[in-house]
Design a protein around this motif. Sequence first.
Motif, PDB file in Angstrom:
ATOM      1  N   ALA A 178      44.830  52.151  36.780  1.00 25.26           N
ATOM      2  CA  ALA A 178      44.906  50.714  37.290  1.00 25.26           C
ATOM      3  C   ALA A 178      45.698  50.558  38.410  1.00 25.26           C
ATOM      4  CB  ALA A 178      45.144  49.776  36.281  1.00 25.26           C
ATOM      5  N   THR A 180      47.686  48.318  40.985  1.00 25.80           N
ATOM      6  CA  THR A 180      48.318  47.028  41.057  1.00 25.80           C
ATOM      7  C   THR A 180      48.849  46.719  42.438  1.00 25.80           C
ATOM      8  OG1 THR A 180      50.320  48.119  40.120  1.00 25.80           O
ATOM      9  CG2 THR A 180      48.558  47.304  38.437  1.00 25.80           C
ATOM     10  N   VAL A 189      51.151  43.189  34.071  1.00 27.26           N
ATOM     11  CA  VAL A 189      49.880  43.405  33.517  1.00 27.26           C
ATOM     12  C   VAL A 189      50.073  44.100  32.203  1.00 27.26           C
ATOM     13  CG1 VAL A 189      47.591  44.526  33.627  1.00 27.26           C
ATOM     14  CG2 VAL A 189      48.580  43.237  35.595  1.00 27.26           C
ATOM     15  N   LEU A 190      51.032  45.070  32.140  1.00 26.72           N
ATOM     16  CA  LEU A 190      50.941  46.039  30.894  1.00 26.72           C
ATOM     17  C   LEU A 190      51.654  45.118  29.790  1.00 26.72           C
ATOM     18  CD1 LEU A 190      50.131  48.751  30.059  1.00 26.72           C
ATOM     19  CD2 LEU A 190      49.981  48.125  32.608  1.00 26.72           C
ATOM     20  N   ALA A 193      49.211  42.868  28.244  1.00 28.67           N
ATOM     21  CA  ALA A 193      48.212  43.700  27.588  1.00 28.67           C
ATOM     22  C   ALA A 193      48.907  43.896  26.227  1.00 28.67           C
ATOM     23  CB  ALA A 193      47.812  44.742  28.241  1.00 28.67           C
ATOM     24  N   VAL A 308      52.344  55.264  29.050  1.00 29.67           N
ATOM     25  CA  VAL A 308      51.944  54.577  30.155  1.00 29.67           C
ATOM     26  C   VAL A 308      52.879  54.920  31.298  1.00 29.67           C
ATOM     27  CG1 VAL A 308      51.578  52.257  31.456  1.00 29.67           C
ATOM     28  CG2 VAL A 308      51.239  52.467  29.089  1.00 29.67           C
ATOM     29  N   VAL A 328      47.107  54.829  32.089  1.00 27.23           N
ATOM     30  CA  VAL A 328      47.327  54.101  30.823  1.00 27.23           C
ATOM     31  C   VAL A 328      46.515  54.819  29.728  1.00 27.23           C
ATOM     32  CG1 VAL A 328      46.672  51.959  29.626  1.00 27.23           C
ATOM     33  CG2 VAL A 328      47.314  51.771  32.282  1.00 27.23           C
ATOM     34  N   LEU A 332      44.476  51.210  25.586  1.00 28.42           N
ATOM     35  CA  LEU A 332      45.023  50.083  25.976  1.00 28.42           C
ATOM     36  C   LEU A 332      44.379  49.769  27.280  1.00 28.42           C
ATOM     37  CD1 LEU A 332      49.082  50.819  25.959  1.00 28.42           C
ATOM     38  CD2 LEU A 332      47.581  49.234  24.573  1.00 28.42           C
ATOM     39  N   VAL A 336      44.159  46.068  29.245  1.00 29.49           N
ATOM     40  CA  VAL A 336      44.647  46.059  30.502  1.00 29.49           C
ATOM     41  C   VAL A 336      43.723  45.375  31.599  1.00 29.49           C
ATOM     42  CG1 VAL A 336      45.598  47.610  32.623  1.00 29.49           C
ATOM     43  CG2 VAL A 336      46.418  47.937  30.174  1.00 29.49           C
ATOM     44  N   LYS A 340      44.631  42.046  33.720  1.00 26.44           N
ATOM     45  CA  LYS A 340      44.616  42.192  35.060  1.00 26.44           C
ATOM     46  C   LYS A 340      43.570  41.229  35.669  1.00 26.44           C
ATOM     47  CE  LYS A 340      44.776  45.611  38.784  1.00 26.44           C
ATOM     48  NZ  LYS A 340      44.023  45.077  39.913  1.00 26.44           N
TER      49      LYS A 340
END
Length: 471
Positions: A178, A180, A189-190, A193, A308, A328, A332, A336, A340
């Motif tokens: 991902a 970011t 974000v994580l 999540a 992660v 990731v 997950l 995520v 996001k």
Amino acid sequence: MARKQTTSVTPSSGIGLDLHLELDGIGLRVGLTEALRAAVRSGRLASGTRLPASRALASDLGVARSTVTEYYTTLVEEGWLVARHGSGTHVAQRAVPRGAPEQDIQPHQHTLGLQPGAAEYPDFPRASWLAAARKALAAAPHSAFGYGDPLGRMELRRALADYLSRVRGVDADPRRIAITSGYHHGLGVLARALRAEGVGTVAVEAYGLGLYRHVLQDAGMETHALEVDERGARLDDLADLVPGSAAMLTPAHQFPTGHALSADRRNALLDWARATGGVVLEDDYDGEFRYDRKPIGALQGLDPDHVVYFGTASKSVAPALRLAWAVVPERLMSAVGVAKGRVDTVSVLDQLTFTEFVTSGKFDRHVRSRRQSYRTRRDQLVTTLAVRAPDVRVLGMSAGLQVALVLPSGTEERILQAATRQGFFVSGLSEFRHPLAPRPAPWSDGLVVNFSAVSDSAWPTALESLASVLP
């Protein structure tokens, strides 16, 4: 009482200039002149601002051009505007807006900042970045100018998968990456999540940036401090966490103490994650900047299902890019994606440029160049301190963009004040300690000195200033 209305003058021709004016209901000519005087007087229309052509403004207002010409002429005669043949009408130069307090305009006084986060960026690779941007823009498909995949452009995710596998030993399937807008955004974000998956506690190192603890707390998670010593984070307290918790560490180069997580603790951390269903958040802080030998590989490569991996271009290129990535675990990725959002949050053009920067080899060459420069600075700092401040100990391994210095007990605050008087700033080690860390700190007083934070020309002065305030 005269009615006041706000009028935004927008050119109907599509080629003129927009002008926002607040008009009083006291007649068009008087209203326009007063509105423009007020805009200049307040400073909202700065000196040199170009105004719409009289023909365009007359058309937008629905009045004769001669009316606007008279309006402009009056203000030129009063000194509010200047009109030059061929260059249009502009706001006149005014030293200070009427009614505003006079202020001396002083040139920026440069202060040496050696604290983490402060930086000079004279070595940003402007030429190679511009070349990459031109090539990427020329080759970009039309679809690239839309909103984009929330997880990021697949071209960049593929390029990063290859790069991270080759350089950091990361098990990086592009579908599990991902993109970011910086590490701060990625961690948020994580955190969201994980919280959606029921994770409520994150173990963090007792020394670290409070900003990131706040990100976790803002997502509704509690943080539990793990003490740090010469072998990295101590993992004893992980046994106290409920199953399915998370742990956030900087295993390649602990920030700010500079130690790597030892091999036995790396294995113990992964054993904990497997046994409890936990998740490790690996911040690869300064992972590419090790000077005494080859950088330590990423923890994620040993167990991609429980780790992660976070990386960023902020230290290797510049924070202004707002570009980072998270690799990731498959389980997950759905959470995520939801956390996001539905639209890409990172400039697609910057993603495409960075893709070209990486695949062309320019990124590798830039990092190698920076690594050599920072190694030279660190060596100079350590050598100088050995002579000028032999009682000050440098913590950690030869890596990263800063060093932690252990000071005699009770001297940290006094030295920070002395540094400020000398005109430069460093950070105290105590600034980075978790406020709820249960045990006494292994290092009671110290400094964190960012040796990458000033230009090459300023570095000798910064080093001398630092040495002058140390015991």
